[in-house]
Structure formats: C-alpha cells, structure tokens
Design an enzyme around this catalytic site. Structure first.
Site, PDB file in Angstrom:
ATOM      1  NE  ARG A   1      16.824 -27.985  -4.772  1.00 43.27           N
ATOM      2  CZ  ARG A   1      17.981 -28.604  -5.025  1.00 43.27           C
ATOM      3  NH1 ARG A   1      19.072 -27.879  -5.284  1.00 43.27           N
ATOM      4  NH2 ARG A   1      18.033 -29.929  -5.032  1.00 43.27           N
TER       5      ARG A   1
ATOM      6  CD  GLU B   1      -1.291  -2.306   2.158  1.00 42.28           C
ATOM      7  OE1 GLU B   1      -2.060  -2.865   2.969  1.00 42.28           O
ATOM      8  OE2 GLU B   1      -0.082  -2.622   2.031  1.00 42.28           O
TER       9      GLU B   1
END
Length: 359
Positions: free
Chosen positions: A195, A56
């Site tokens: 990974r 935000e």
C-alpha cells in the site's frame, strides 16, 4: 544508441539509489545518479520526493571537489530532463558543470522530455550512451512507463483465497460481520508495505460494507494511498472508516453528488456500464494517479480482469478450507513467481504486454 556491459556496476548503483524514493516521488519516476572519476564514485544522489531536486542535482551537489567534474562520468537511470517543471532542467546543470560523458539506462517516455534531454547534452559536446540495463530500468519504473505509454495507471490486483478457492464465507449483506482471515500477520504486513508503494487503493461496495476497511498503512512505514470506493447507489453508511476524513478518499457513484462537510472526501459521478473500469481509470488519469492496487471484492476484480486492464495479480492462498462461500477470481495464466511462506503461498501473475523500450 550504444549497448554496453562495462557500465553495469555503476548503473546498478543508480537503480539501488532510485529505489530509496519508492512511495515518495510519484507521479515522477524513481531516479538515481552516480558520478564516477577514475573508476571511483565521487558523488551520488536520488530523487527523494515529488517537487524536490532531481537525482542528478543531488549527485552533483554531493561532490566535494567540483574540480573533478570535468573529468567525470555521470550515470543516471533515466534521461535527464531538459524542461522547466517543479525544478530547473537537469541538463543545464550537467552542462554547466562540464561533465564530458553521461550514461543512461532509459529514454524518458514523457513527451516533454523524450529524446530532448539527450539531444541537448549532445549539442553541448557531451558523449551520451543509452540502453545500459534498459530492462532493469523499465522494471524499476514500471508504473511511470505504463502511465506514459498506455495512458493509464499501473494496476495491481490482490486477493487472498483458501485452498478450495474461496475468498470469503457467505455473509449477511444487511449487517456487517467481522471478515474471516485467510492468511496471517506476516501477509498483512506485506500488504501494508505494498500500500505504501502505490498512489491509490480501491475496493468495491460489498468489501467496504462487510469488511469496513481503513485502507491505510499501519503495519509499515510510508504514505497512505488515496482511498477509492465504488458505491453506485450511495448505500454505504456514513460511519464507515472510509468516510472518517483521515485520508483523501474518492467515492465513485452513479447518483448526483451529495452535499457533505467531511474533510478529504470527494464524490465523483460516472457512468456505470460495461466500460466501468475505463471510466474509473479515465478519472484517475486526469488526477495523475500513476498506480492503483485493487483489494476487492470479486465483482470489481473480475471487471478489470475481463477488460484485460491489469498488470499484476498478487494472490495469497492460505492453509484453510471454507467448503462454500464467495468464489475467488480465476487467473487464466500461470504465475510468474511463487513464494511459499509458513502457512500461505503467494503467487504473482504478470500481464505480459511489453513496455515500450528506448526509441
């Protein structure tokens, strides 16, 4: 709460932006935000890395003409925070910029936030709509929601097997031999991508000894996960790649913790009994490890399957036959998805306990 279909377009953009933080924000969730004025996106942002500004704040900062904010709607896929953590509360910034309307996909399950951000926005006179693409938001942040609602990491199990369901030939347990490849370089690249998306990777004693894996990210771009190896009696030799000090590594053992001067290497003593998976997960919870991928061996994988402590199983089946060897784990459910590549098949299995939705 109010369900909506009119805001899906902008929320989808939030989810796309959020994905850009994959592998860099854990244990925080992946969050994206867009700001819309007169049906036009005037600002957007996402949470880029743990400890840095939230989505935000980055979206608000990207708006060139701040005078438009009091006429705008802010979209975000997770409830804005209302507490001080690594960064100040996002709710305070939204209120300060006089945003009149906020659209949210998911309520934050974290007890420090859960509903408090929405309440703070409403108390400031801001209209709040939730549950926009709620299921898509849950899927995106499955690791975060699992950690918060089930008090354990999101667990991915992965192995490769032959057409006749063997994961390896019979190898000598006293001398290391090269592993027998079942798939190809495309599969290996995909595994290295996986990974980079998870916080930790774990193997058992035999896999560590026989394969001498590095358990790092080489065929993809991303962060190396925390390496975890199970070594009950501390029989693994010190010249394994796992003990080279290049990546943070934890060894779970039943023995007393030995003294050593290897960087990035830690020994943790736990109880080895029928609750071994729970003991391991308890330590990972304490360390805020939000996700782990288990790459072998069969004994370790089966212990998690038998305890029903898994969320996904990713199973490669290569176009090879061994005739004999180490039998692959067995899934007792049908795959959720199946992908057929040139010379292998990838099946994804999902443990279907639902994540908590908004309350």
């Amino acid at each position: 709460m109010q369900k909506s279909t009119t805001h899906d377009f902008y929320m989808l953009r939030c989810l796309e932006l959020a994905m850009l933080g994959c592998g860099n924000v854990a244990p925080n969730p992946m969050v994206g935000s867009v700001i819309v004025c007169n049906q036009k996106i005037i600002g957007e942002g996402y949470h880029k890395a743990y400890g840095e500004a939230h989505a935000e704040i980055n979206a608000l900062s990207s708006v060139a003409n701040k005078n438009l904010l009091p006429q705008s709607t802010l979209y975000v896929n997770l409830e804005p925070c209302s507490h001080f953590g690594k960064t100040p509360p996002c709710c305070d910034a939204i209120i300060a910029h006089k945003i009149p309307k906020v659209i949210i996909a998911n309520i934050d399950p974290n007890r420090l936030v859960r509903g408090k951000g929405i309440e703070k926005l409403k108390n400031a006179g801001i209209e709040v709509i939730t549950d926009v693409l709620v299921n898509e938001g849950l899927a995106l942040n499955k690791r975060f929601f699992t950690f918060q609602t089930r008090s354990r990491p999101y667990i991915i199990i992965k192995w490769a097997q032959t057409e006749d369901r063997f994961v390896d030939i019979i190898r000598n347990n006293t001398n290391r031999q090269q592993p027998t490849w079942i798939t190809n370089n495309d599969a290996r690249m995909l595994v290295h991508k996986w990974r980079a998306e998870e916080q930790a990777i774990m193997v058992g004693t035999n896999t560590a000894f026989l394969d001498n894996p590095k358990l790092n990210v080489r065929d993809w771009v991303g962060k190396n996960p925390l390496r975890i190896v199970i070594d009950r009696s501390l029989r693994l030799p010190s010249n394994l790649y796992l003990f080279d000090g290049s990546i943070s590594t934890i060894v779970f053992t039943q023995r007393e913790v030995p003294e050593h001067n290897i960087a990035n290497l830690e020994y943790v003593t736990i109880t080895f009994d029928e609750y071994l998976p729970e003991h391991i997960l308890g330590e990972l919870i304490r360390r805020q490890v939000q996700s782990v991928i288990i790459e072998g061996g069969t004994k370790l994988i089966n212990s998690f399957l038998e305890a029903n402590l898994w969320d996904e199983a990713r199973v490669f089946t290569g176009n090879k036959y061994f005739g004999d060897g180490v039998v692959a784990p067995k899934m007792n459910c049908a795959p959720t998805t199946t992908e057929v590549w040139d010379d292998f098949k990838l099946e994804i299995f999902t443990n279907l306990f639902p994540l908590a939705k908004n309350n």
